[in-house]
Design a protein around this motif. Sequence first.
Motif, PDB file in Angstrom:
ATOM      1  N   GLY A 156      -0.871  15.082  -2.447  1.00 24.21           N
ATOM      2  CA  GLY A 156       0.530  15.410  -2.666  1.00 24.21           C
ATOM      3  C   GLY A 156       1.458  14.498  -1.875  1.00 24.21           C
ATOM      4  N   LEU A 157       1.098  14.205  -0.615  1.00 30.32           N
ATOM      5  CA  LEU A 157       1.902  13.283   0.176  1.00 30.32           C
ATOM      6  C   LEU A 157       1.904  11.890  -0.441  1.00 30.32           C
ATOM      7  CD1 LEU A 157       0.885  14.140   3.850  1.00 30.32           C
ATOM      8  CD2 LEU A 157       2.925  14.869   2.632  1.00 30.32           C
ATOM      9  N   ILE A 158       0.741  11.475  -0.942  1.00 24.72           N
ATOM     10  CA  ILE A 158       0.640  10.147  -1.542  1.00 24.72           C
ATOM     11  C   ILE A 158       1.507  10.064  -2.795  1.00 24.72           C
ATOM     12  CG2 ILE A 158      -0.937   8.505  -2.637  1.00 24.72           C
ATOM     13  CD1 ILE A 158      -3.147   9.665  -0.787  1.00 24.72           C
ATOM     14  N   ARG A 159       1.452  11.107  -3.629  1.00 26.33           N
ATOM     15  CA  ARG A 159       2.265  11.096  -4.845  1.00 26.33           C
ATOM     16  C   ARG A 159       3.750  11.021  -4.504  1.00 26.33           C
ATOM     17  NH1 ARG A 159      -1.682  14.852  -6.617  1.00 26.33           N
ATOM     18  NH2 ARG A 159      -0.381  16.570  -5.905  1.00 26.33           N
ATOM     19  N   ARG A 160       4.140  11.699  -3.440  1.00 29.37           N
ATOM     20  CA  ARG A 160       5.543  11.664  -3.008  1.00 29.37           C
ATOM     21  C   ARG A 160       5.961  10.228  -2.681  1.00 29.37           C
ATOM     22  NH1 ARG A 160      10.694  12.406  -2.988  1.00 29.37           N
ATOM     23  NH2 ARG A 160      11.669  12.613  -0.948  1.00 29.37           N
ATOM     24  N   ARG A 161       5.124   9.501  -1.950  1.00 26.68           N
ATOM     25  CA  ARG A 161       5.445   8.115  -1.618  1.00 26.68           C
ATOM     26  C   ARG A 161       5.486   7.255  -2.883  1.00 26.68           C
ATOM     27  NH1 ARG A 161       7.691   9.465   2.852  1.00 26.68           N
ATOM     28  NH2 ARG A 161       6.301  10.039   4.545  1.00 26.68           N
ATOM     29  N   GLU A 162       4.562   7.490  -3.794  1.00 27.51           N
ATOM     30  CA  GLU A 162       4.546   6.720  -5.039  1.00 27.51           C
ATOM     31  C   GLU A 162       5.835   6.933  -5.830  1.00 27.51           C
ATOM     32  OE1 GLU A 162       0.999   8.225  -6.800  1.00 27.51           O
ATOM     33  OE2 GLU A 162      -0.298   6.718  -5.883  1.00 27.51           O
ATOM     34  N   ASP A 163       6.282   8.167  -5.884  1.00 28.17           N
ATOM     35  CA  ASP A 163       7.528   8.456  -6.593  1.00 28.17           C
ATOM     36  C   ASP A 163       8.703   7.715  -5.960  1.00 28.17           C
ATOM     37  OD1 ASP A 163       6.253  10.100  -8.380  1.00 28.17           O
ATOM     38  OD2 ASP A 163       6.790  11.963  -7.355  1.00 28.17           O
TER      39      ASP A 163
ATOM     40  N   CYS B 251       0.832  -1.210   0.000  1.00 25.86           N
ATOM     41  CA  CYS B 251       0.000   0.000   0.000  1.00 25.86           C
ATOM     42  C   CYS B 251       0.864   1.256   0.000  1.00 25.86           C
ATOM     43  CB  CYS B 251      -0.917   0.009   1.218  1.00 25.86           C
ATOM     44  SG  CYS B 251      -1.982  -1.430   1.335  1.00 25.86           S
ATOM     45  N   THR B 252       0.706   2.095  -0.999  1.00 22.74           N
ATOM     46  CA  THR B 252       1.558   3.274  -1.137  1.00 22.74           C
ATOM     47  C   THR B 252       0.911   4.502  -0.517  1.00 22.74           C
ATOM     48  OG1 THR B 252       2.342   2.451  -3.241  1.00 22.74           O
ATOM     49  CG2 THR B 252       2.800   4.732  -2.761  1.00 22.74           C
ATOM     50  N   GLY B 253       1.644   5.151   0.332  1.00 22.29           N
ATOM     51  CA  GLY B 253       1.165   6.386   0.926  1.00 22.29           C
ATOM     52  C   GLY B 253       1.740   6.566   2.310  1.00 22.29           C
ATOM     53  N   PRO B 254       1.511   7.721   2.917  1.00 21.64           N
ATOM     54  CA  PRO B 254       1.965   7.942   4.291  1.00 21.64           C
ATOM     55  C   PRO B 254       1.068   7.201   5.270  1.00 21.64           C
ATOM     56  CG  PRO B 254       0.672   9.800   3.565  1.00 21.64           C
ATOM     57  CD  PRO B 254       0.792   8.893   2.366  1.00 21.64           C
ATOM     58  N   THR B 255       1.584   6.889   6.434  1.00 20.20           N
ATOM     59  CA  THR B 255       0.703   6.405   7.490  1.00 20.20           C
ATOM     60  C   THR B 255      -0.163   7.563   7.965  1.00 20.20           C
ATOM     61  OG1 THR B 255       2.280   6.935   9.242  1.00 20.20           O
ATOM     62  CG2 THR B 255       2.403   4.717   8.273  1.00 20.20           C
ATOM     63  N   LEU B 256      -1.203   7.243   8.684  1.00 18.79           N
ATOM     64  CA  LEU B 256      -2.046   8.300   9.245  1.00 18.79           C
ATOM     65  C   LEU B 256      -1.226   9.172  10.186  1.00 18.79           C
ATOM     66  CD1 LEU B 256      -4.873   9.517   9.455  1.00 18.79           C
ATOM     67  CD2 LEU B 256      -5.324   7.950  11.355  1.00 18.79           C
ATOM     68  N   THR B 257      -0.282   8.568  10.898  1.00 18.51           N
ATOM     69  CA  THR B 257       0.613   9.355  11.761  1.00 18.51           C
ATOM     70  C   THR B 257       1.348  10.400  10.951  1.00 18.51           C
ATOM     71  OG1 THR B 257       0.925   7.408  13.156  1.00 18.51           O
ATOM     72  CG2 THR B 257       2.481   9.220  13.434  1.00 18.51           C
ATOM     73  N   GLY B 258       1.930   9.976   9.820  1.00 19.54           N
ATOM     74  CA  GLY B 258       2.679  10.906   8.987  1.00 19.54           C
ATOM     75  C   GLY B 258       1.802  11.978   8.376  1.00 19.54           C
ATOM     76  N   ALA B 259       0.586  11.607   7.961  1.00 21.57           N
ATOM     77  CA  ALA B 259      -0.313  12.585   7.343  1.00 21.57           C
ATOM     78  C   ALA B 259      -0.752  13.643   8.338  1.00 21.57           C
ATOM     79  CB  ALA B 259      -1.529  11.872   6.744  1.00 21.57           C
ATOM     80  N   VAL B 260      -1.116  13.223   9.550  1.00 24.86           N
ATOM     81  CA  VAL B 260      -1.551  14.192  10.570  1.00 24.86           C
ATOM     82  C   VAL B 260      -0.375  15.063  11.001  1.00 24.86           C
ATOM     83  CG1 VAL B 260      -2.459  14.439  12.917  1.00 24.86           C
ATOM     84  CG2 VAL B 260      -3.479  12.777  11.356  1.00 24.86           C
TER      85      VAL B 260
END
Length: 799
Positions: free
Chosen positions: A282-289, A86-95
């Motif tokens: 934007g955070l999700i795209r960063r993880r995908e990259d 699963c690509t993306g930040p954790t909820l911890t990172g997003a908050v």
Amino acid sequence: MEQLGGYRLVALLGEGGMGRVHLGRAASGRLVAVKTVHEHLAADPRFRERFRREAAAARSVAGPFTAAVLDADPAAVRPWLATEFCTGPTLTGAVSALGPLASGELAALGAALAEAIAAVHAAGLVHRDLKPSNIVVTRDGPMVIDFGIARTSAEESLTDSGEIVGSPGFIAPELLTGAGEPGPAVDVFALGSLLAYAATGRPPFGTGAVHQVLYRTMHGSADLDGLEEIPGAREGSTGWRDLLGSCLSQEPGDRPTVTEVLTACAAWTEGDPWWEREAVAGLIRRREDEVAALVANAPETTAAGPTEPAGPRNRADPRNPPVESADEQGGDSADEQGGESRTPDTTVVSHSPGTTAAPGAGADTVASRGTSRRRFLRWGGAALAGGSAIGGVAWLTSLTGRDGEDDGPKSPPSYTLGRALWTRDIGEATPVRHGDALYLTGADGLIRLDARTGTVGWTYPVEDITDIVPGRELVQVLRVTDLLSSEIVALDAATGVEKWGTGDLRHNPRRPLELRRPDAAADGDSAAFSVSADLVCLVTYTSYATQWARRTGGNRPWRAYGFDPRTGDPLWFHQGGEAEVVGLHQAGGRIAVASARDSFADGTEEGEPLAVLRVADGTLEREIPGGSRYVEAHPGSRGVRCYATGGRLRSVDLATRRTRWSRALSEEETDAGITPTAVAGLVHTATYDTLKALDAETGRTRWSLKDIGSPTDRGSPVVSGGLVYGPGRAPEGEETTDGRPTWGVHARNAATGALVWAAETGDVESVVVGAGGEGATGSGLVHVSADGTLSTYAAPEPI
């Protein structure tokens, strides 16, 4: 390259006490997370049996917001488990990166997680370790991961006696006491704690030593200060406080069911889901990259996925869609990777074909090695998950980043040259963006413009406006006149009509009677204010900017007034000490007032006391000695914030006020500004002619560039959509300069420093990037104030 169970192990992502987690690739090209068990644990037959049962049970979970267990071999010499990646930040990172969620955003998150928990329970399991780091925010929504400790009741016999399963702050009391068989209610408790964290930015049972958190869970009450009420909630309910308070009940029987939580959250959702909004996307795209770059750089493999076989899509596995052609996807064609622009308001400037791309220049560079970013992600699917039961997964930024100083890229292969959509003479007016509106505050009063076209919506022609806080329904305006009079006026955001005003503060009914007499001491000649959903706070004070101001001001005390943000009704009054107010901050049901008795003491380390008031009644909760230097660090505040004060850059934990790292500023950096919060693991500093990216965890320089700086002295760089903005020299000009760049504005890749976009504007005074508010249609704009002219551009594509 090592193979395990038919999966090629591309990279080691993390290692913990129970095993390792690898990024793996199936023969079909699909990306997976392969979790392997340490050899000493694999030698224990009891552990193997537990591992086998848990893997078999987890494979039965099927839901749109749960990460699927794809395959496992508990009998292997090295037992392993393959899960959806699963690509993306954790909820911890997003908050941490974006701050607490608004009510509608929280409701969307709660509904998705309740649906995921329902899927776990439908499989006869109880998750038992639901927490922010076990939620990965992907482009398809939040995904619940890690079923390593999820169990059916039949498996309880395999649990060691006295073992506590879960994470402090999210463990239900019955798991701590061992009273009875844990049921679905333990996941409801964890969900309530998780949503309270997402809504406030702080764990509801606090932080600190594990035994302290567990004690508060057992014997204390949850900290739910700052939760919003919900208009239209059921009769007698205040909304989130009631719902989450009931989820966190000590008795399992007093908690709502998962279905009841899902129903309540579904009724409170507003607009697009939270994870589809630009800040999170934007955070999700960063993880995908980062995932795409990691696979592209892996030895003995390639980023290119296999050719999709002919035939219809396998509808039994909607999470593994086939690769589509560029035409079917809307095209990762040449014009999206440096060719001719498809929009009339931009021009792509390409260097010679022989130009070498900057190291780590982003997803487009990765795509050129064998596959486009979009094709890669369509094939690879899902992604990078946070900590797991058999080892935490490290962020890819820490795996691929470099320590030490990096001079950064100097000659990017291409960039987009922006062309203004509209311009307007604004003199010395200050622009502020909110949603579809752009507000100008200056000598002519307050003007609302349409952000996309520059058309005037309305004008509020009054003098002495010192600050504004725009909102979706109201625009709060602060006026301070020469007659030691301060007031707040609330304007209708759509029409500019006055809705309410605070009036003459001398007649405020919350002031003590002795301060309402005609001969009572007046308020100070300056004011500041802050606005939240619960309170508008106005603070008056005497300016200590000069010795003359201090003498003529009579050393007046600062005074704080609380008002209802909807009606303007006075709520409370508080009188502080004789000092200038240098900062104001609301969070977690508190308002912090930072003061200074001597503005010339800015270079000292101790600073002045920080007064912390209760939002509810204005009473003084506590005074923090020397706390005024970090106004955001106070009870109720959470997260990490960076400061440039006292000749140093510092990263400060707001809950504990502990300095995480500190580095001295050189003589050339004395005017440095720093982004207050981290984005994708980086913070950025800027002086008049230098821009740097620092590792948010250590403060080490990742890259440094000349010829791009800060819009104003000690101003912070502007970061949005994976890009950092600042004034820069002409891209084809010389590499260094002896003064502040005055050609125009640059947008640089925040992770690498590579030039992405530039516009010739003249000497930049401010940059405002319009991400748009809820329901905004004018997003994707860059507003640049330079030489008295405001120019608006289409923003570059977020990274």
